[in-house]
Design an enzyme around this catalytic site. Structure first.
Site, PDB file in Angstrom:
ATOM      1  N   ASP A 148       0.844  -1.211   0.000  1.00  0.00           N
ATOM      2  CA  ASP A 148       0.000   0.000   0.000  1.00  0.00           C
ATOM      3  C   ASP A 148       0.874   1.254   0.000  1.00  0.00           C
ATOM      4  O   ASP A 148       0.817   2.054   0.914  1.00  0.00           O
ATOM      5  CB  ASP A 148      -0.928  -0.009   1.238  1.00  0.00           C
ATOM      6  CG  ASP A 148      -0.164  -0.062   2.564  1.00  0.00           C
ATOM      7  OD1 ASP A 148       1.036  -0.435   2.551  1.00  0.00           O
ATOM      8  OD2 ASP A 148      -0.756   0.278   3.610  1.00  0.00           O
TER       9      ASP A 148
ATOM     10  N   PHE B  33      -0.487  -1.390  12.651  1.00  0.00           N
ATOM     11  CA  PHE B  33      -1.408  -0.865  11.629  1.00  0.00           C
ATOM     12  C   PHE B  33      -1.871  -1.911  10.616  1.00  0.00           C
ATOM     13  O   PHE B  33      -3.074  -2.074  10.388  1.00  0.00           O
ATOM     14  CB  PHE B  33      -0.741   0.316  10.901  1.00  0.00           C
ATOM     15  CG  PHE B  33      -1.588   0.937   9.829  1.00  0.00           C
ATOM     16  CD1 PHE B  33      -2.636   1.793  10.140  1.00  0.00           C
ATOM     17  CD2 PHE B  33      -1.342   0.660   8.478  1.00  0.00           C
ATOM     18  CE1 PHE B  33      -3.424   2.361   9.143  1.00  0.00           C
ATOM     19  CE2 PHE B  33      -2.123   1.227   7.481  1.00  0.00           C
ATOM     20  CZ  PHE B  33      -3.164   2.077   7.814  1.00  0.00           C
ATOM     21  N   ASN B  34      -0.941  -2.616   9.955  1.00  0.00           N
ATOM     22  CA  ASN B  34      -1.338  -3.513   8.857  1.00  0.00           C
ATOM     23  C   ASN B  34      -2.285  -4.610   9.329  1.00  0.00           C
ATOM     24  O   ASN B  34      -3.195  -5.008   8.606  1.00  0.00           O
ATOM     25  CB  ASN B  34      -0.109  -4.163   8.210  1.00  0.00           C
ATOM     26  CG  ASN B  34       0.709  -3.173   7.414  1.00  0.00           C
ATOM     27  OD1 ASN B  34       0.209  -2.118   7.017  1.00  0.00           O
ATOM     28  ND2 ASN B  34       1.974  -3.499   7.193  1.00  0.00           N
TER      29      ASN B  34
ATOM     30  N   HIS C  53       9.989  -0.054   8.328  1.00  0.00           N
ATOM     31  CA  HIS C  53       9.239  -1.292   8.526  1.00  0.00           C
ATOM     32  C   HIS C  53       9.286  -2.221   7.310  1.00  0.00           C
ATOM     33  O   HIS C  53       9.794  -3.343   7.370  1.00  0.00           O
ATOM     34  CB  HIS C  53       7.771  -0.967   8.815  1.00  0.00           C
ATOM     35  CG  HIS C  53       7.537  -0.037   9.958  1.00  0.00           C
ATOM     36  ND1 HIS C  53       7.717  -0.413  11.262  1.00  0.00           N
ATOM     37  CD2 HIS C  53       7.109   1.253   9.997  1.00  0.00           C
ATOM     38  CE1 HIS C  53       7.398   0.594  12.052  1.00  0.00           C
ATOM     39  NE2 HIS C  53       7.036   1.612  11.316  1.00  0.00           N
ATOM     40  N   ASP C  54       8.666  -1.778   6.215  1.00  0.00           N
ATOM     41  CA  ASP C  54       8.399  -2.685   5.100  1.00  0.00           C
ATOM     42  C   ASP C  54       9.660  -3.261   4.443  1.00  0.00           C
ATOM     43  O   ASP C  54       9.657  -4.440   4.047  1.00  0.00           O
ATOM     44  CB  ASP C  54       7.531  -1.978   4.046  1.00  0.00           C
ATOM     45  CG  ASP C  54       6.146  -1.651   4.583  1.00  0.00           C
ATOM     46  OD1 ASP C  54       5.706  -2.300   5.545  1.00  0.00           O
ATOM     47  OD2 ASP C  54       5.500  -0.736   4.036  1.00  0.00           O
TER      48      ASP C  54
ATOM     49  N   ASN D 226      -2.440   2.519   3.798  1.00  0.00           N
ATOM     50  CA  ASN D 226      -1.910   3.852   4.069  1.00  0.00           C
ATOM     51  C   ASN D 226      -2.793   4.940   3.470  1.00  0.00           C
ATOM     52  O   ASN D 226      -2.915   6.035   4.018  1.00  0.00           O
ATOM     53  CB  ASN D 226      -0.492   3.983   3.512  1.00  0.00           C
ATOM     54  CG  ASN D 226       0.512   3.238   4.361  1.00  0.00           C
ATOM     55  OD1 ASN D 226       0.361   3.155   5.579  1.00  0.00           O
ATOM     56  ND2 ASN D 226       1.529   2.677   3.732  1.00  0.00           N
TER      57      ASN D 226
ATOM     58  N   ASP E  76       6.926   1.214   1.948  1.00  0.00           N
ATOM     59  CA  ASP E  76       6.614   0.246   0.884  1.00  0.00           C
ATOM     60  C   ASP E  76       7.457   0.565  -0.355  1.00  0.00           C
ATOM     61  O   ASP E  76       7.998  -0.344  -1.002  1.00  0.00           O
ATOM     62  CB  ASP E  76       5.141   0.340   0.466  1.00  0.00           C
ATOM     63  CG  ASP E  76       4.175   0.184   1.626  1.00  0.00           C
ATOM     64  OD1 ASP E  76       3.577  -0.886   1.770  1.00  0.00           O
ATOM     65  OD2 ASP E  76       4.026   1.155   2.390  1.00  0.00           O
TER      66      ASP E  76
ATOM     67  N   THR F 234       3.316  -5.965   2.377  1.00  0.00           N
ATOM     68  CA  THR F 234       3.736  -4.837   3.220  1.00  0.00           C
ATOM     69  C   THR F 234       2.567  -3.905   3.527  1.00  0.00           C
ATOM     70  O   THR F 234       2.764  -2.744   3.865  1.00  0.00           O
ATOM     71  CB  THR F 234       4.893  -4.049   2.565  1.00  0.00           C
ATOM     72  OG1 THR F 234       4.426  -3.510   1.324  1.00  0.00           O
ATOM     73  CG2 THR F 234       6.099  -4.930   2.328  1.00  0.00           C
TER      74      THR F 234
HETATM   75  C1  BDR Z   1       3.129  -0.290   8.590  1.00  0.00           C
HETATM   76  O1  BDR Z   1       2.092   0.674   8.482  1.00  0.00           O
HETATM   77  C2  BDR Z   1       2.267   1.480   7.347  1.00  0.00           C
HETATM   78  O2  BDR Z   1       2.006   2.824   7.629  1.00  0.00           O
HETATM   79  C3  BDR Z   1       3.672   1.246   6.861  1.00  0.00           C
HETATM   80  O3  BDR Z   1       3.733   1.348   5.451  1.00  0.00           O
HETATM   81  C4  BDR Z   1       3.979  -0.156   7.339  1.00  0.00           C
HETATM   82  O4  BDR Z   1       3.577  -1.120   6.397  1.00  0.00           O
HETATM   83  C5  BDR Z   1       3.868  -0.083   9.892  1.00  0.00           C
HETATM   84  O5  BDR Z   1       3.006  -0.248  10.984  1.00  0.00           O
HETATM   85 CA    CA Z   2       2.996  -0.527   4.123  1.00  0.00          CA
END
Ligand code: BDR
Ligand code: CA
Length: 312
Positions: free
Chosen positions: A12, A166-167, A239-240, A41, A17, A125
Site C-alpha cells: 500500500d 497498523f497492517n 518497517h516494510d 496507508n 513500501d 507490506t
Molecule cells: C506499517 O504501516 C504502514 O504505515 C507502513 O507502510 C507499514 O507497512 C507499519 O506499521
Molecule cells: Ca505498508
C-alpha cells in the site's frame, strides 16, 4: 533459500513500501513477477497510483493489479498522518509510464501463481486483504505459495493501539486467514522493524550517491524521519523493507519460530499478533518472527541498492 526468489509484491505504498519495492527491484536475489495493491496507508486509488509512480521511478516493468477498496469485513482506515494526503507525500515523482493490468489484484496473483514454474513468495507490506482473498477463492493454489514474508504485527506491542500494529489492525480477519493457512510465514513485526532505524547521516549518504532515485529516496527517508522524530522516535523505522531484506540477506536478521494467532475479537486487543513465546499451546510454530537486525548491514544494503539502480 533458492535464489533468485520469485515474488509477488503486495503493498500500500507508502514511503516504506516504496523503499521495499526498490530493494526488491535492485537485488539479483529477487525476481519480481507482479505488483498488487491494497488499501491501507491511503485509499486504493491512491496506493495504486503510487505503485505505478514508484515502478516508473525504479524501472520495475511488471503487471500491476489494483486491489479492492476496503478490507474483508472491517471499515477502511488510512494513515494520512504518517504518509500524507497522497499516501506518498514529499518529493515530486514521475507520472506513471506503466499502465495497470486488466486483472484486479487477486486475479493477477492467481494467474501469476498458476504460470509460475516454481513456488512463489508473497511479500506483503500492507493489510493482508488480497492474500486472504486469494486463499479463500483459490485454495488449490496454496501449494504454489512458498512462503508469505510480511510486515505486520508485533510480539511485544502495537503502534496503532497498545496491542495492534497498523497492517494487522486494518484487516484482522484477513490476517487471521493468512496466519491460519499453514503456509510458512516470515513476520517482520515491530519487534524488528523498530530496530531498523534510519538516521540523518544515512539519508545524507544516500543523497550523496547522486541522481534522481537517490534524491527521491533521501527525501522519502527525510519525510519519514521528521514524522517519527515528532512522535518521539530517535530515527525512522523502515518497517516494510525488512520483509524484503530478509529474503535478500537473511543473515542480517535474528529470529524465533513461534505459533502466532491474530486476535479478531478483543475489545482492547483486536488486531494483536499473539505469539506463544513460552510454548504453552503445544502447537507447532507457524511463523518465523524476526527479532533482531544488523542495522548497519541493512543500511549498507539500502545504499548499495540505490547505487545499483542509479548507476548500474
Ligand atoms: C506499517 O504501516 C504502514 O504505515 C507502513 O507502510 C507499514 O507497512 C507499519 O506499521
Ligand atoms: Ca505498508
Amino acid at each position: 533459500m533458492t535464489y533468485p526468489v520469485p515474488i509477488i509484491y503486495d503493498g500500500d505504498p507508502g514511503h516504506d513500501d516504496a523503499i521495499a519495492m526498490l530493494l526488491a527491484k535492485a537485488s539479483d536475489n529477487i525476481d519480481v513477477l507482479a505488483v498488487t495493491t491494497c488499501c491501507g496507508n491511503q485509499t486504493i486509488e491512491k496506493t495504486t497510483y503510487n505503485a505505478q509512480r514508484v515502478c516508473t521511478l525504479i524501472g520495475l516493468d511488471v503487471p500491476i493489479g489494483m486491489g479492492q477498496a476496503r478490507p474483508l469485513l472491517a471499515q477502511p482506515m488510512t494513515a494520512p498522518n504518517i504518509h500524507g494526503q497522497s499516501g506518498l507525500d514529499g518529493p515530486r515523482l514521475p507520472e506513471p509510464e506503466v499502465g495497470l493490468s486488466s486483472l484486479r489484484a487477486v486475479a493477477l496473483m492467481a494467474k501469476t501463481l498458476q504460470e509460475a514454474e516454481r513456488p512463489v513468495t508473497i511479500v506483503s507490506t500492507g493489510p493482508l486483504t488480497n492474500t486472504a482473498a486469494l486463499l479463500l477463492t483459490h485454495p488449490e493454489l496454496k501449494a504454489k505459495i512458498e512462503r508469505i514474508s510480511l510486515m505486520g504485527g508485533g510480539i511485544a506491542h502495537g503502534n496503532w493501539t497498545p496491542a495492534a500494529e497498523f497492517n494487522i489492525l486494518v484487516d484482522p480477519e484477513a490476517a487471521d486467514i493468512v496466519f491460519s493457512s499453514g503456509i510458512p510465514i516470515v513476520m517482520a513485526g515491530l519487534d524488528v522493524t523498530e530496530q531498523a532505524l534510519i538516521y540523518e547521516e544515512d539519508f545524507d549518504r544516500i543523497r550523496a550517491l547522486g541522481g534522481e532515485i537517490a534524491r527521491v529516496v533521501a527525501e522519502w527517508l527525510d519525510y519519514f524521519y521528521q514524522f517519527h522524530r515528532s512522535i518521539g522516535y530517535i530515527g525512522a523505522p523502515l518497517h516494510d523493507p525488512c520483509a524484503v531484506a530478509y529474503l535478500i540477506a537473511p543473515e542480517l536478521f535474528e529470529f524465533q519460530d513461534y505459533y502466532v494467532r491474530i486476535d479478531t475479537h478483543g475489545e482492547f486487543t483486536r488486531g494483536a499478533t499473539v505469539a506463544d513465546i513460552n510454548r504453552q499451546t503445544g502447537i507447532a510454530p507457524n511463523a518465523r518472527c524476526l527479532t533482531g537486525i544488523d542495522r548497519q548491514g541493512f543500511v549498507d544494503l539500502l545504499a548499495e541498492s540505490v547505487r545499483r539502480l542509479s548507476h548500474g
